[in-house]
Design an enzyme around this catalytic site. Sequence first.
Site, PDB file in Angstrom:
ATOM      1  CG  ASP A 200      11.606  79.100 -42.498  1.00 16.93           C
ATOM      2  OD1 ASP A 200      12.198  78.602 -42.488  1.00 16.93           O
ATOM      3  OD2 ASP A 200      10.577  79.723 -43.305  1.00 16.93           O
TER       4      ASP A 200
ATOM      5  CG  ASP B 239      15.816  83.528 -43.756  1.00 15.30           C
ATOM      6  OD1 ASP B 239      16.467  83.831 -42.662  1.00 15.30           O
ATOM      7  OD2 ASP B 239      16.822  82.502 -43.767  1.00 15.30           O
TER       8      ASP B 239
HETATM    9 MG   LIG Z   1      10.853  80.726 -45.634  1.00 17.31          MG
END
Ligand SMILES: [Mg+2]
Length: 326
Positions: A147, A149
Amino acid sequence: MSHPLELLILETVQLGGSLVFLSDQAPSTLPVWTGSLQKHFAAEIPFVVRRAKDLTNKRFATRPEDLVLFFKEQESLLPQMESLLSGQRALLGTDAARLTDSWDFIFSDMTMELWETLLQNLRRQWDQASVLQGLPGEHQTPCLFLDRDNVVVKDVPYNKDPKAVVLMPGIAELINRAHARGWWVALVTNQSGLGRGRITWDEYQSVHQQMLRLLAEQKAWIDDCEWSAFISESGTQRGRLLAGMRKPRNGMFLKINDTLKVNMSRSVMVGDSASDLKAAYAAGVKSLYLLASDQTAKQEESLKGYRALHPDFRYITVQSLEEISL
Ligand SMILES: [Mg+2]
């Protein structure tokens, strides 16, 4: 002995493509050709008839999986269509001596009668047709899915400022560990800010490039990236498209698998939210890591219900990226 066009049609359908006919300058017999297709296959062989105008005004686009069939009367259409077509192009019933780079296949012997016979033959083989094989060695290599962020970079909601990009501690080392083992590394990120119109593409790209620049300083790189702009309550057209790409749906993972030919079951996902892990699981990834953040308790709560539905769903919560084993 099968006609080579039979195999080409079969492969087109196995790849998920369609037969595409153009109506411009088509012979008056075109409805008979397509009528034969419908008679033998109903909707099993998908086909469309489009006007050249539909392609030029972007109402319709061919895909690499498609097979675009031209008749000899339509040869002159190709030069104007060339840049608009992404499917394979076959020319029916014309002289093979005219072969140029523009045509992938030429069937100079093709007549309506032969077409009818060919479809009858194809109908007989249809149900025994085997699955298309890829190249030897595909789907052997695992992938480290990340992922963005709070995993690769510190989360700054709707960040549009490259100067605000800060790498998460240990991410370059983790990526380098994966590459040292010969793995792929791919980024799968929900970016609803694009779909909501909160950030522009230029802004998104400048943040992305800065992330890559910072990783490069530590000799780390990412092999493939997917971003989903989808958001169900979007006011923008772009945000309403391709819901299946947004985590917790698995579309981004499947797209990367299609490109990189990943061994999904040996792959690893690292995310900080429940939807990261659900999406990876739905794509066949078995090693799932939840990286702790201030949201962890809420994420773990949401995963309890998911686990009840999927008894073999397992994940490990880690406090730092160093704890992840590949
Ligand atoms: Mg995230």
